[in-house]
Enzyme design. Structure first.
Site, PDB file in Angstrom:
ATOM      1  N   GLN A 127      42.256 -11.577  23.938  1.00  0.00           N
ATOM      2  CA  GLN A 127      40.830 -11.894  24.137  1.00  0.00           C
ATOM      3  C   GLN A 127      40.449 -12.933  23.068  1.00  0.00           C
ATOM      4  OE1 GLN A 127      38.399  -8.610  22.937  1.00  0.00           O
ATOM      5  NE2 GLN A 127      36.669  -9.180  24.215  1.00  0.00           N
ATOM      6  N   SER A 130      35.783 -14.354  19.613  1.00  0.00           N
ATOM      7  CA  SER A 130      35.212 -14.550  18.269  1.00  0.00           C
ATOM      8  C   SER A 130      35.593 -15.913  17.705  1.00  0.00           C
ATOM      9  CB  SER A 130      35.727 -13.474  17.317  1.00  0.00           C
ATOM     10  OG  SER A 130      35.407 -12.194  17.801  1.00  0.00           O
ATOM     11  N   GLU A 245      34.952  -2.430  28.045  1.00  0.00           N
ATOM     12  CA  GLU A 245      35.608  -2.207  26.753  1.00  0.00           C
ATOM     13  C   GLU A 245      34.980  -1.020  26.027  1.00  0.00           C
ATOM     14  OE1 GLU A 245      35.224  -5.551  24.086  1.00  0.00           O
ATOM     15  OE2 GLU A 245      37.077  -5.016  23.055  1.00  0.00           O
ATOM     16  N   ASN A 371      29.508  -1.456  14.858  1.00  0.00           N
ATOM     17  CA  ASN A 371      28.617  -0.316  15.126  1.00  0.00           C
ATOM     18  C   ASN A 371      27.177  -0.619  14.728  1.00  0.00           C
ATOM     19  OD1 ASN A 371      30.900   0.855  16.049  1.00  0.00           O
ATOM     20  ND2 ASN A 371      30.805   2.669  14.727  1.00  0.00           N
TER      21      ASN A 371
END
Ligand SMILES: Cc1cc2nc3c(=O)[nH]c(=O)nc-3n(C[C@H](O)[C@H](O)[C@H](O)COP(=O)(O)OP(=O)(O)OC[C@H]3O[C@@H](n4cnc5c(N)ncnc54)[C@H](O)[C@@H]3O)c2cc1C
Length: 387
Positions: A127, A130, A245, A371
């Protein structure tokens, strides 16, 4: 929503079939780390074996190498997979993230071209979202894909791409409209990693292995047919991928139930000299793993009834990542000074696996969206709090 927690005779028969296949085929000696070249090759071979048994991705339609299973059968498969101690899935970003994305947004040609090779692990996928200045704030991404005839020319710098050092292909997000801002003008594009203009550089992690990589795109040309969905629709597609995901597939409950079981066994061996309070931490970990499993069955039931995964994907992601960390922290405490022994240490026994697991668990609250960001999403979209 009511969930029937009894398995049907068909589901029980399916479980027996998976169990006996796993017993016969799971490698008896653990494979080397999938973040090393040798280990990656071993894992690729294992995934090929899985695919030969048509276990590569059981929920996919048969024509793409699957078995057309529903989500409850997938959960059963996962339970038996982890129960058997089978290897981690090196192609997890392909089968769990890109696969469902192609199923929903890909053309018939793209599905036929990529999915069977993905199930067979002919192609390992990474992936590539970023960037150095676009992690939590992914909409700040700057890599571009500009049209030149029937090709896109890719330019930019991607980073933290898991397993890109050993992968074959990546799914990336690029600005196809260079004047665009934020969530607009982004497209979802597939590109090969061993390709002119694509430079991959491994980034060694805390354990010394290059678990992820940065990718430099220096005028790499890929056909326009490599774009998934419409031009400019990339953000919308990526958010669906992120939902898969965080919400369901990336971390199935069986993984944590097996860890919780091992933690209870570890506690039993060390109960006499365990720090006070650890018994309740271990008990909580076991209950959390069970609760996560029940919650996942509830999500699966809802999806099978035509529902979708929404903001609760963020709740889910926080839950499993914090639970995983709590379990590994408890194990580290139980092992005391021996917790720091690496696998290679003569006296390590199973200690090294806990250390590896702990180091990886530390990353759980970061990858798949931190998070803190998930908490922002919950506050704003679920609780209706101001930005
Ligand atoms: C093990 C691992 C595997 C990964 N694999 C991949 C991969 O395969 N592909 C890929 O594209 N990326 C991958 N990533 C990257 C990951 O998605 C990013 O690290 C993550 O999104 C955070 O971005 P960042 O590192 O740039 O940190 P930043 O965005 O710079 O954040 C730094 C800190 O600030 C906090 N923060 C930032 N903004 C806010 C805000 N608005 N409110 C509150 N707190 C905030 C963050 O929570 C974090 O604690 C991986 C990361 C790890 C650790």
């Amino acid at each position: 929503m009511t969930i029937d927690l009894h398995y049907t005779p068909g589901q029980n028969a399916f479980r027996t079939e998976v169990r006996s296949w796993m017993q016969a085929h799971v490698p008896k000696t653990p494979l080397k780390s999938l973040d090393t070249l040798e280990g990656a090759e071993q894992h690729r071979q294992w995934e090929r074996t899985l695919n030969e048994g048509r276990w590569g991705m059981v929920t996919w339609p048969k024509e793409f190498g699957g078995r057309g299973c529903n989500l409850v059968e997938w959960l059963i498969f996962e339970e038996e997979y982890y129960r058997a101690g089978a290897p981690l899935r090196i192609n997890q970003n392909g089968i769990f993230l890109l696969g469902p994305t192609l199923m929903e947004f890909g053309t018939a040609e793209q599905k036929a071209k990529y999915l069977p090779r993905m199930a067979a692990c002919e192609d390992i996928w990474a992936q590539a979202w970023s960037e150095p200045q676009a992690g939590s704030d992914l909409a700040a991404l700057r890599a571009t894909a500009l049209r030149d005839g029937d090709h896109y020319v890719l330019k930019g710098h991607k980073i933290w791409s898991s397993r890109a050092a050993v992968a074959d292909w990546a799914f990336g997000m690029f600005r196809t409209d260079p004047a665009s801002q934020r969530h607009q003008g982004i497209s979802f594009i597939l590109f090969p990693l061993r390709h002119p203009g694509v430079r991959v550089r491994g980034i060694p992690q805390i354990d010394g292995e290059a678990g992820f990589a940065e990718i430099y795109l220096e005028d790499a040309r890929v056909p326009i047919a490599n774009r998934v969905g419409e031009e400019g629709q990339g953000w919308h597609i990526a958010m669906a991928t992120a939902g898969f995901e965080r919400g369901l597939m990336l971390r199935s409950p069986a993984r944590f139930q097996v860890t919780a079981k091992k933690l209870v066994e570890l506690y039993r061996r060390h109960a006499d000299d365990a720090e006070p309070g650890l018994a309740s931490v271990v008990t909580q970990a076991w209950m959390d793993a069970e609760a996560y499993a029940l919650n996942t069955y509830m999500t699966a039931t809802r999806l099978m009834a035509g529902g979708s995964i929404g903001v609760e994907a963020s709740l889910n992601k926080i839950f499993w990542s914090e639970m995983d960390l709590a379990m590994h922290r408890a194990a580290m405490s139980l092992l005391g000074a021996r917790a720091e022994l690496t696998k290679a240490a003569p006296d390590a026994a199973d200690v090294g696996n806990w250390l590896d697991g702990f180091l990886f668990a530390l990353a759980g609250p970061i990858y798949a969206g931190t998070n803190e960001i998930q908490r922002n999403i919950i506050a704003e979209r679920l609780l209706g709090m101001p930005r």
